[in-house]
Each structure stands twice: as structure tokens, then as C-alpha cells.
Write an enzyme that holds these catalytic residues in place. Structure first.
Site, mmCIF file in Angstrom:
data_model
loop_
_atom_site.group_PDB
_atom_site.id
_atom_site.type_symbol
_atom_site.label_atom_id
_atom_site.label_comp_id
_atom_site.label_asym_id
_atom_site.label_seq_id
_atom_site.Cartn_x
_atom_site.Cartn_y
_atom_site.Cartn_z
ATOM 1 N N HIS A 329 0.680 6.251 2.276
ATOM 2 C CA HIS A 329 1.906 7.033 2.443
ATOM 3 C C HIS A 329 2.661 6.550 3.685
ATOM 4 O O HIS A 329 2.070 6.131 4.674
ATOM 5 C CB HIS A 329 1.579 8.522 2.592
ATOM 6 C CG HIS A 329 1.016 9.132 1.342
ATOM 7 N ND1 HIS A 329 1.789 9.418 0.239
ATOM 8 C CD2 HIS A 329 -0.242 9.510 1.024
ATOM 9 C CE1 HIS A 329 1.027 9.949 -0.699
ATOM 10 N NE2 HIS A 329 -0.209 10.006 -0.250
ATOM 11 N N ALA A 353 -7.032 9.015 8.590
ATOM 12 C CA ALA A 353 -6.686 8.781 7.186
ATOM 13 C C ALA A 353 -6.395 7.318 6.905
ATOM 14 O O ALA A 353 -6.488 6.868 5.754
ATOM 15 C CB ALA A 353 -5.482 9.638 6.796
ATOM 16 N N GLY A 357 -7.193 4.426 3.591
ATOM 17 C CA GLY A 357 -6.064 3.897 2.840
ATOM 18 C C GLY A 357 -5.049 4.957 2.470
ATOM 19 O O GLY A 357 -4.113 4.690 1.718
ATOM 20 N N LYS A 358 -5.210 6.166 3.010
ATOM 21 C CA LYS A 358 -4.295 7.253 2.666
ATOM 22 C C LYS A 358 -2.945 7.105 3.354
ATOM 23 O O LYS A 358 -1.914 7.503 2.810
ATOM 24 C CB LYS A 358 -4.920 8.599 3.049
ATOM 25 C CG LYS A 358 -6.210 8.917 2.296
ATOM 26 C CD LYS A 358 -6.849 10.209 2.797
ATOM 27 C CE LYS A 358 -8.116 10.537 2.032
ATOM 28 N NZ LYS A 358 -8.771 11.776 2.526
ATOM 29 N N ILE A 359 -2.965 6.554 4.576
ATOM 30 C CA ILE A 359 -1.753 6.392 5.370
ATOM 31 C C ILE A 359 -1.562 4.918 5.695
ATOM 32 O O ILE A 359 -2.509 4.230 6.081
ATOM 33 C CB ILE A 359 -1.834 7.206 6.689
ATOM 34 C CG1 ILE A 359 -2.086 8.691 6.387
ATOM 35 C CG2 ILE A 359 -0.554 7.037 7.498
ATOM 36 C CD1 ILE A 359 -0.981 9.357 5.606
#
Length: 423
Positions: A329, A353, A357-359
């Protein structure tokens, strides 16, 4: 010899004195330099009346000078936030408002909102969340089922009241009053809302498996009709999302009174089934579509909990599970009172995060966490993206990318309980 080699030898003068610090890299006196000389220099400046010169050349002193305007009641909300919220968590709120209004609300950003905590019972659905939806500031939502259930009370014209949290719960039970901390309501509010959901769920259009977004869209349609029949205006978040085609998902469909009523009707043969697989893939398709369409993805997290994880796991679903190239994101804004040091997801920072790999690691400067109650900023309205109407197209893009990634799991050709171990 050992003592001399450390401090009294020929090379001692080349290093720093014991207990001292190296001089400033800018060639100026600093707090890391000789204290006695600095003290005398300050006294000489005071005697001669010279103006003190701070070390503004330091990169650490480039921030806004703390010199706020006086609060006189004439300032706008924006002036109050920009001009007086200068430090501590007030500063985080200012940064959050600047991130939200200055970057996340750009036309090419798809904004996801996650909701936890008892926000709708307190009226925040009506006062804040519905205006965000109507202004085009929120494009898709993940909520606890409880927030959607209690939101429905208002759409049905049922009353919630302010109360005193110190009242005896034994007495409240005897009087048929239920409380959510300092919010009081009649027990019949629950029964009436249950009856409403059971009535609509028995309808023909509900008799099939569906994503929670499809289910909430159908529910929103009926709540919207009830609002019109009662002539009370738009009071329900479900109704507003239906009108604006904003998809609402729930990460734990069975964990609320709505899910409980669905389960009860299943005992009577009702065919409604909320499919979590569809939810996982549809939410991932929203994020992928935003990125592949040349735009960005932003998340606004109120609280934490399961909806926060469900919102953020869209990127690991795209990258780790489906094998599609992505980075995370672009924008992260969280308002929470949870601490990070307990290891819980609610308090997990955007930096943490990144490892999942979320951010996107390159976008960490565009990540803000406010340790405050939930707050809303102001900005010009945006055109509605109406993502609910585009679910099939977004899922098609996700399937195409998945096929291109060659990430189809290998077939299992054995039945041995001793599976191959990772090495």
C-alpha cells in the site's frame, strides 16, 4: 602500558578525551563539544547583548518553529490544527490530516477504511462516516459485524441514549436496559433489529452463497427503504454505502448478531452462506486494480483488530500467495490507542508491516499513526468510484494477473501424512 595505550599515549590527543564527545561536523560548537567553553561563550553573548544564534543549519532543526497563534475562537478547524497542534500526539493528528487531505484524497488514490471499536453506537456513522462516503473520501470498507449491526438500529428508527457508565448493571438488566459503556438502549432494540434481519434474509435473493460485500449491499437496500418509509433521512452506514456503491466487507462474518441470525436461519434450511474466499479475493482485486490502473492504494484504519489485518493482508495475498509482483500500500493512516510493544496486530506499526509486504517500503514517510480517538479531516468532495459495481471487472484482472504469474499451486500426488519438510 595498557592504560597508556588507551588514553595517555602519543595518539591520545588525536581521539576524544575520556568522557568527551567529538566536535560538531559543521565546525560549530555543539552540545557534544567542550562544555566549559560553551558555557563561557554563552555568558559573553549575554554580557555583550548579542543575539543567540541557534544551529539552524542542522538537518534536525528544519521543522516548523514552535510559535503558535493565540486561540481566540475565531480560527477555523484547519487553522487550529495547522497552527496549534505542534507536538506530541496533537502533531501526529496534524500529520494525519495533512496526509489524508494532501495525498490520500488525490483522484488517483483508492481509499480503504477499516472500522473497529464501538463507533456506530456512538453516532459516528451519522456524524462522520456517512459524510466521508458521500464526499467520495472512502471507496471501500472493512468493518466488524457489530458496527454494522448497531448501525442498523438508527436506520430502523430505533433509539440509543447517553447514559452513566457507573450505573449498576444488575439494575439495568432488571429494567431491560443494555449498555455499551455509557450508551444505553432498550433490550427490545436488539430484538427488533434481529427480527428485521431475519425477515429480509429469508428473501429469495439471499438464498445463495455470496461475499459479505454482496450481503451488506442487499441489507443496505432494505435499510434504505425503511429509512424512506420512516422519513428519517439517511441514518445508516449500510444505507449510505448501498447508495454510493461502496462495498463493505467483514473479516469475521459469524462474530456479530448479524452472523448469529444467519446461523440460526441455517438451522431452518436457509441457503444464505457468506463466503470468506470471495472476500479475500475481492478485496485483493480492489487493491490490484487501483495499482494496475495507474493509481495508488491508501488505507485509513480506525482502531485495529481483525479488520486492520484483513485490510492489510490484501498485499500479501497478491504477492506472497498469488505470486503477483507488487510492493504494498502507498499510504497508511491509523488512529488507535493500542501499543506496539505487546506484539498485537492492533498496535503494529507501518514499519513492521513493511516486512510482510503490506506497506511499500519506499512510502514509509507517507505513514502516520495517531494514538488518539477517531477524527476526520475536511477536503473538497471527490467523484464516487462505485467499486461495488466494478467487482466482476476487478476480479477478472486479478485472475489474469494470477495466471500470468504462473503461481498455480502444485498438485498433491501423495497421501502420506509425513509431508515433505521445508529445509
Amino acid at each position: 602500558m595498557a592504560k597508556n595505550s588507551k588514553g595517555n599515549g602519543a595518539g591520545a590527543g588525536k581521539g576524544r578525551d575520556r568522557g568527551g564527545f567529538k566536535s560538531s561536523r559543521h565546525g560549530k560548537a555543539s552540545a557534544a563539544g567542550p562544555k566549559a567553553q560553551q558555557k563561557l561563550a554563552a555568558e559573553e553573548r549575554e554580557k555583550s547583548g548579542l543575539q543567540h544564534t541557534a544551529h539552524e543549519a542542522s538537518r534536525f532543526l528544519k521543522g516548523q518553529r514552535i510559535d503558535p497563534r493565540r486561540i481566540d475562537g475565531k480560527e477555523t478547524v484547519a487553522e487550529l490544527i495547522e497552527g496549534t497542534y505542534l507536538a506530541y500526539n496533537a502533531a501526529r493528528l496534524r500529520e494525519a490530516c495533512q496526509l489524508f487531505t494532501g495525498k490520500m484524497l488525490e483522484p488517483d488514490v483508492t481509499v480503504g477504511l477499516s472500522i473497529t471499536g464501538a463507533l456506530t453506537p456512538a453516532g459516528l456513522g451519522m456524524s462522520a462516516l456517512i459524510p466521508l462516503i458521500e464526499a467520495g473520501f472512502v471507496d471501500w470498507i472493512i468493518s466488524t459485524g457489530a458496527n454494522l449491526y448497531h448501525d442498523t438500529h438508527f436506520g430502523l428508527g430505533l433509539a440509543m441514549h447517553r447514559g452513566n457508565a457507573q450505573e449498576s448493571d444488575v439494575v439495568l438488566r432488571e429494567e431491560g436496559v443494555v449498555r455499551i459503556y455509557d450508551i444505553f438502549f432498550d433490550y427490545d432494540v436488539l430484538l427488533s433489529t434481529d427480527a428485521f434481519f431475519r425477515k429480509i434474509i429469508t428473501g429469495k435473493e439471499f438464498q445463495r452463497p455470496m461475499s459479505s460485500a454482496e450481503f451488506h449491499n442487499l441489507c443496505g437496500k432494505y435499510v434504505h427503504e425503511r429509512e424512506k418509509a420512516l422519513a428519517i433521512g439517511q441514518k445508516s452506514l449500510l444505507s449510505a454505502a448501498y447508495t454510493a456503491s461502496v462495498p463493505i466487507y467483514t473479516s469475521s462474518p459469524g462474530d456479530s448478531s448479524i452472523g448469529m441470525n444467519i446461523a440460526a436461519l441455517a438451522l431452518d434450511g436457509n441457503k444464505l452462506l457468506l463466503d470468506p474466499n470471495r472476500d479475500v479475493n475481492e478485496t485483493a482485486s480492489i487493491v490490484l486494480d487501483a495499482k494496475r490502473g495507474g493509481g495508488k492504494s491508501g488505507v485509513m484504519i480506525l482502531g485495529g483488530g481483525s479488520p486492520k489485518n484483513f485490510m492489510l493482508q490484501t498485499e500479501p495475498q497478491i504477492q506472497e500467495v498469488l505470486g503477483i509482483d507488487e510492493k504494498g500500500h502507498d499510504y497508511f493512516l491509523q488512529i488507535t490507542d493500542a501499543r506496539p510493544d505487546t506484539g498485537g496486530l492492533s498496535g503494529a506499526t507501518p514499519a513492521e508491516a513493511v516486512s510482510w509486504g503490506k506497506i511499500d517500503p519506499d512510502r514509509l514517510p507517507d505513514a502516520v499513526v495517531c494514538y488518539l480517538d477517531s477524527t476526520v479531516a475536511r477536503h473538497d468532495a471527490r467523484p464516487l468510484k462505485r467499486l461495488f459495481d466494478r467487482r466482476e471487472a476487478m476480479m477478472s484482472r486479478l485472475r489474469e494477473e494470477y495466471e500470468k504469474s504462473s503461481a498455480t499451486p502444485p498438485s498433491i500426488d501423495h497421501t502420506d501424512s509425513k509431508l515433505p519438510q521445508h529445509r
